[in-house]
Design a protein around this motif. Structure first.
Motif, PDB file in Angstrom:
ATOM      1  N   VAL A   1       7.465   6.029   7.038  1.00 44.45           N
ATOM      2  CA  VAL A   1       7.170   5.451   5.724  1.00 44.45           C
ATOM      3  C   VAL A   1       8.182   4.355   5.411  1.00 44.45           C
ATOM      4  CG1 VAL A   1       6.726   5.931   3.294  1.00 44.45           C
ATOM      5  CG2 VAL A   1       6.358   7.731   4.994  1.00 44.45           C
ATOM      6  N   PHE A   2       7.677   3.154   5.145  1.00 48.61           N
ATOM      7  CA  PHE A   2       8.492   2.038   4.656  1.00 48.61           C
ATOM      8  C   PHE A   2       8.196   1.864   3.168  1.00 48.61           C
ATOM      9  CE2 PHE A   2       7.707   1.221   9.129  1.00 48.61           C
ATOM     10  CZ  PHE A   2       8.928   0.785   9.609  1.00 48.61           C
ATOM     11  N   VAL A   3       9.219   1.917   2.350  1.00 42.97           N
ATOM     12  CA  VAL A   3       9.043   1.763   0.902  1.00 42.97           C
ATOM     13  C   VAL A   3       9.885   0.586   0.429  1.00 42.97           C
ATOM     14  CG1 VAL A   3       9.316   2.825  -1.361  1.00 42.97           C
ATOM     15  CG2 VAL A   3       8.579   4.219   0.576  1.00 42.97           C
ATOM     16  N   GLY A   4       9.212  -0.446  -0.080  1.00 39.97           N
ATOM     17  CA  GLY A   4       9.887  -1.602  -0.642  1.00 39.97           C
ATOM     18  C   GLY A   4       9.704  -1.645  -2.147  1.00 39.97           C
ATOM     19  N   PRO A   5      10.187  -2.682  -2.787  1.00 41.74           N
ATOM     20  CA  PRO A   5      10.053  -2.778  -4.248  1.00 41.74           C
ATOM     21  C   PRO A   5       8.595  -2.809  -4.717  1.00 41.74           C
ATOM     22  CG  PRO A   5      11.668  -4.350  -3.418  1.00 41.74           C
ATOM     23  CD  PRO A   5      10.962  -3.803  -2.228  1.00 41.74           C
ATOM     24  N   ASP A   6       7.718  -3.396  -3.902  1.00 37.93           N
ATOM     25  CA  ASP A   6       6.321  -3.506  -4.334  1.00 37.93           C
ATOM     26  C   ASP A   6       5.339  -3.193  -3.198  1.00 37.93           C
ATOM     27  OD1 ASP A   6       6.805  -5.676  -2.760  1.00 37.93           O
ATOM     28  OD2 ASP A   6       5.998  -7.179  -4.145  1.00 37.93           O
ATOM     29  N   PHE A   7       5.772  -2.395  -2.235  1.00 39.40           N
ATOM     30  CA  PHE A   7       4.845  -2.055  -1.153  1.00 39.40           C
ATOM     31  C   PHE A   7       5.241  -0.729  -0.516  1.00 39.40           C
ATOM     32  CE2 PHE A   7       8.239  -4.276   1.108  1.00 39.40           C
ATOM     33  CZ  PHE A   7       8.416  -3.475   2.237  1.00 39.40           C
ATOM     34  N   VAL A   8       4.263  -0.113   0.132  1.00 42.77           N
ATOM     35  CA  VAL A   8       4.466   1.072   0.963  1.00 42.77           C
ATOM     36  C   VAL A   8       3.676   0.856   2.241  1.00 42.77           C
ATOM     37  CG1 VAL A   8       4.184   3.565   1.223  1.00 42.77           C
ATOM     38  CG2 VAL A   8       4.728   2.603  -1.025  1.00 42.77           C
ATOM     39  N   VAL A   9       4.313   1.028   3.382  1.00 47.03           N
ATOM     40  CA  VAL A   9       3.640   0.962   4.680  1.00 47.03           C
ATOM     41  C   VAL A   9       3.832   2.300   5.370  1.00 47.03           C
ATOM     42  CG1 VAL A   9       3.522  -0.146   6.934  1.00 47.03           C
ATOM     43  CG2 VAL A   9       3.968  -1.523   4.888  1.00 47.03           C
ATOM     44  N   THR A  10       2.733   2.944   5.713  1.00 46.02           N
ATOM     45  CA  THR A  10       2.821   4.226   6.423  1.00 46.02           C
ATOM     46  C   THR A  10       2.283   4.045   7.837  1.00 46.02           C
ATOM     47  OG1 THR A  10       0.670   4.890   5.505  1.00 46.02           O
ATOM     48  CG2 THR A  10       2.638   5.633   4.353  1.00 46.02           C
ATOM     49  N   VAL A  11       3.038   4.553   8.798  1.00 47.53           N
ATOM     50  CA  VAL A  11       2.661   4.494  10.212  1.00 47.53           C
ATOM     51  C   VAL A  11       2.551   5.933  10.704  1.00 47.53           C
ATOM     52  CG1 VAL A  11       3.263   3.667  12.503  1.00 47.53           C
ATOM     53  CG2 VAL A  11       3.881   2.310  10.477  1.00 47.53           C
ATOM     54  N   ARG A  12       1.337   6.351  11.047  1.00 48.63           N
ATOM     55  CA  ARG A  12       1.106   7.742  11.440  1.00 48.63           C
ATOM     56  C   ARG A  12       0.810   7.824  12.926  1.00 48.63           C
ATOM     57  NH1 ARG A  12      -3.532  11.316  11.051  1.00 48.63           N
ATOM     58  NH2 ARG A  12      -4.760   9.630  10.123  1.00 48.63           N
ATOM     59  N   HIS A  13       1.440   8.806  13.592  1.00 48.07           N
ATOM     60  CA  HIS A  13       1.197   9.091  15.003  1.00 48.07           C
ATOM     61  C   HIS A  13       0.648  10.502  15.139  1.00 48.07           C
ATOM     62  CE1 HIS A  13       3.310   5.473  16.424  1.00 48.07           C
ATOM     63  NE2 HIS A  13       4.235   5.733  15.513  1.00 48.07           N
ATOM     64  N   GLY A  14      -0.393  10.654  15.950  1.00 51.01           N
ATOM     65  CA  GLY A  14      -0.961  11.983  16.162  1.00 51.01           C
ATOM     66  C   GLY A  14      -1.919  12.384  15.057  1.00 51.01           C
ATOM     67  N   GLN A  15      -2.473  13.584  15.202  1.00 55.75           N
ATOM     68  CA  GLN A  15      -3.463  14.067  14.235  1.00 55.75           C
ATOM     69  C   GLN A  15      -2.778  14.489  12.938  1.00 55.75           C
ATOM     70  OE1 GLN A  15      -5.630  17.155  16.243  1.00 55.75           O
ATOM     71  NE2 GLN A  15      -6.221  15.847  17.941  1.00 55.75           N
ATOM     72  N   GLY A  16      -2.179  15.653  12.924  1.00 53.03           N
ATOM     73  CA  GLY A  16      -1.364  16.072  11.798  1.00 53.03           C
ATOM     74  C   GLY A  16      -2.006  15.902  10.443  1.00 53.03           C
ATOM     75  N   VAL A  17      -1.196  15.432   9.491  1.00 53.39           N
ATOM     76  CA  VAL A  17      -1.623  15.274   8.100  1.00 53.39           C
ATOM     77  C   VAL A  17      -2.497  14.033   7.971  1.00 53.39           C
ATOM     78  CG1 VAL A  17      -0.835  14.867   5.756  1.00 53.39           C
ATOM     79  CG2 VAL A  17       0.403  16.468   7.221  1.00 53.39           C
ATOM     80  N   ASN A  18      -3.637  14.203   7.337  1.00 53.12           N
ATOM     81  CA  ASN A  18      -4.527  13.081   7.070  1.00 53.12           C
ATOM     82  C   ASN A  18      -4.122  12.447   5.745  1.00 53.12           C
ATOM     83  OD1 ASN A  18      -6.556  11.249   6.709  1.00 53.12           O
ATOM     84  ND2 ASN A  18      -8.234  12.708   6.966  1.00 53.12           N
ATOM     85  N   LEU A  19      -3.513  11.273   5.814  1.00 51.84           N
ATOM     86  CA  LEU A  19      -3.017  10.629   4.605  1.00 51.84           C
ATOM     87  C   LEU A  19      -4.137  10.109   3.721  1.00 51.84           C
ATOM     88  CD1 LEU A  19       0.134   8.693   5.871  1.00 51.84           C
ATOM     89  CD2 LEU A  19      -0.016  10.902   4.742  1.00 51.84           C
ATOM     90  N   ALA A  20      -5.341   9.988   4.276  1.00 50.59           N
ATOM     91  CA  ALA A  20      -6.467   9.557   3.434  1.00 50.59           C
ATOM     92  C   ALA A  20      -6.709  10.570   2.324  1.00 50.59           C
ATOM     93  CB  ALA A  20      -7.728   9.383   4.290  1.00 50.59           C
ATOM     94  N   THR A  21      -6.569  11.857   2.648  1.00 54.57           N
ATOM     95  CA  THR A  21      -6.729  12.895   1.634  1.00 54.57           C
ATOM     96  C   THR A  21      -5.626  12.796   0.586  1.00 54.57           C
ATOM     97  OG1 THR A  21      -7.712  14.351   3.292  1.00 54.57           O
ATOM     98  CG2 THR A  21      -6.948  15.374   1.265  1.00 54.57           C
ATOM     99  N   SER A  22      -4.396  12.579   1.033  1.00 54.94           N
ATOM    100  CA  SER A  22      -3.284  12.425   0.096  1.00 54.94           C
ATOM    101  C   SER A  22      -3.488  11.211  -0.803  1.00 54.94           C
ATOM    102  CB  SER A  22      -1.963  12.282   0.861  1.00 54.94           C
ATOM    103  OG  SER A  22      -1.705  13.423   1.644  1.00 54.94           O
ATOM    104  N   ARG A  23      -4.026  10.142  -0.228  1.00 54.09           N
ATOM    105  CA  ARG A  23      -4.270   8.932  -1.021  1.00 54.09           C
ATOM    106  C   ARG A  23      -5.315   9.194  -2.095  1.00 54.09           C
ATOM    107  NH1 ARG A  23      -4.011   3.056   0.161  1.00 54.09           N
ATOM    108  NH2 ARG A  23      -3.234   3.539   2.265  1.00 54.09           N
ATOM    109  N   ARG A  24      -6.417   9.874  -1.712  1.00 49.45           N
ATOM    110  CA  ARG A  24      -7.467  10.161  -2.701  1.00 49.45           C
ATOM    111  C   ARG A  24      -6.954  11.078  -3.806  1.00 49.45           C
ATOM    112  NH1 ARG A  24     -10.722  10.512   2.021  1.00 49.45           N
ATOM    113  NH2 ARG A  24     -10.501  12.781   1.997  1.00 49.45           N
TER     114      ARG A  24
END
Length: 325
Positions: A104-127
């Protein structure tokens, strides 16, 4: 590849131009209070390089995000926060803990997430997060909280599954039946070590978030992180307890094997005694010396047989009463 790209204004998602998210328009202008969240899944080196250029990410952090075998950590590069989290899920069929990774990259006005493997589905977290505008109003740190919360929730599920398997091992070790639990105990201890490698290094970053020691985390946001930190410490306690229980179960398993071996030796010794005594009597009467008692007696043979049976029967009941048979 890029899986989602969204702009958020006052906790509400703002639609972007284009039907599909793409790296070509990854960066969008953000007004006051706005922030952007870009999600990547197993990106190539070229895609990471493009994202790094677009969001001005530090090369060392980008290099770490491309490697899916990083240790959980929290680092700051200028005004950008970089965090690595290990994702866990449990395959009960094989008593195996599988791992993935989220950077997870967190800047003043942005977030970039880089996911490897199956694991946690961030789409669900986003919704889920998009349904909580009050939380999203806290900005990029709200995304960091949502990701950490989802990852730690999965840790708790893995811990609960391991508890069930450890209970099964304990029941098997102390059951009357003869079982060989050493292989499963070793397997579970190895998987618990895998969980420990994901959970333990994350406690210090969560403590810093919960204490508000990270720039961008105000008192209200720290409250959310305190909840995550509490769950994380609870998982770490469960893992420690399971590790101790497995060590105790293994010691008990070895002790039971030793007791069973002693029991087997008693039974073998008792069985040998039942054979040795008649053999001794038969050996004496088989010497054929003239002065052997009852050698020329008409009932000498029946007497010897009865003596063998009588002594063997007496030994049998004595061993039975003593618990050797």
């Amino acid at each position: 590849m890029i899986v989602d790209n969204a702009l958020y204004h006052e906790g509400v998602r703002v639609p972007l131009d284009g039907d599909e998210p793409s790296l070509g328009h990854a960066r969008v202008p953000c007004g006051a209070g706005d922030f952007q969240w870009v999600g990547l899944l197993d990106p190539t080196a070229a895609e990471l390089a493009l994202i790094a250029t677009t969001f001005d990410l530090h090369p060392l952090a980008v290099e770490d995000s491309g490697d899916s075998h990083q240790r959980p950590k929290l680092e700051r590069y200028g005004d950008t926060l970089f965090m690595v989290l290990k994702t866990l899920w449990y395959v009960d069929e094989y008593d195996a803990v599988e791992t993935g990774e989220i950077n997870v990259f967190v800047g003043p006005d942005f977030v970039v997430t880089v996911r490897h493997g199956q694991g946690v589905n961030l789409a669900t977290s986003r919704r889920d997060l998009e349904q909580r505008a009050k939380v999203l109003e806290h900005g990029p740190m709200a995304v960091m909280y949502a990701i950490c919360d989802r990852v730690v929730d999965e840790y708790e599920r893995v811990g609960a599954a391991l508890e069930v398997d450890v209970d099964e091992v304990e029941e098997s070790v102390f059951s009357p039946a003869r079982t060989d639990d050493s292989v499963r105990i070793y397997t579970l201890k190895r998987e618990i070590a895998e969980v420990r490698r994901a959970v333990m290094p994350l406690r210090e970053p969560m403590r810093r978030f919960a204490a508000g020691q990270i720039d961008g985390v105000d008192e209200q946001t720290a409250t959310y992180f305190r909840d995550v930190s509490d769950h994380l410490y609870r998982v770490s306690e469960v893992i420690d307890n399971l590790d101790v229980l497995l060590s105790t179960a293994f010691d008990a398993h070895l002790a039971r094997i030793s007791v069973q071996q002693n029991d087997d030796m008693r039974k073998i010794s008792a069985g040998a005694a039942l054979v040795v005594v008649p053999t001794l009597i038969a050996g004496i009467y088989g010497m054929n010396f003239d002065h052997v008692p009852e050698l020329h007696w008409a009932y000498g043979y029946p007497f010897a047989v009865v003596l063998m049976i009588g002594v063997s029967t007496g030994l049998f009941y004595w061993f039975k009463k003593s618990g050797w048979l």
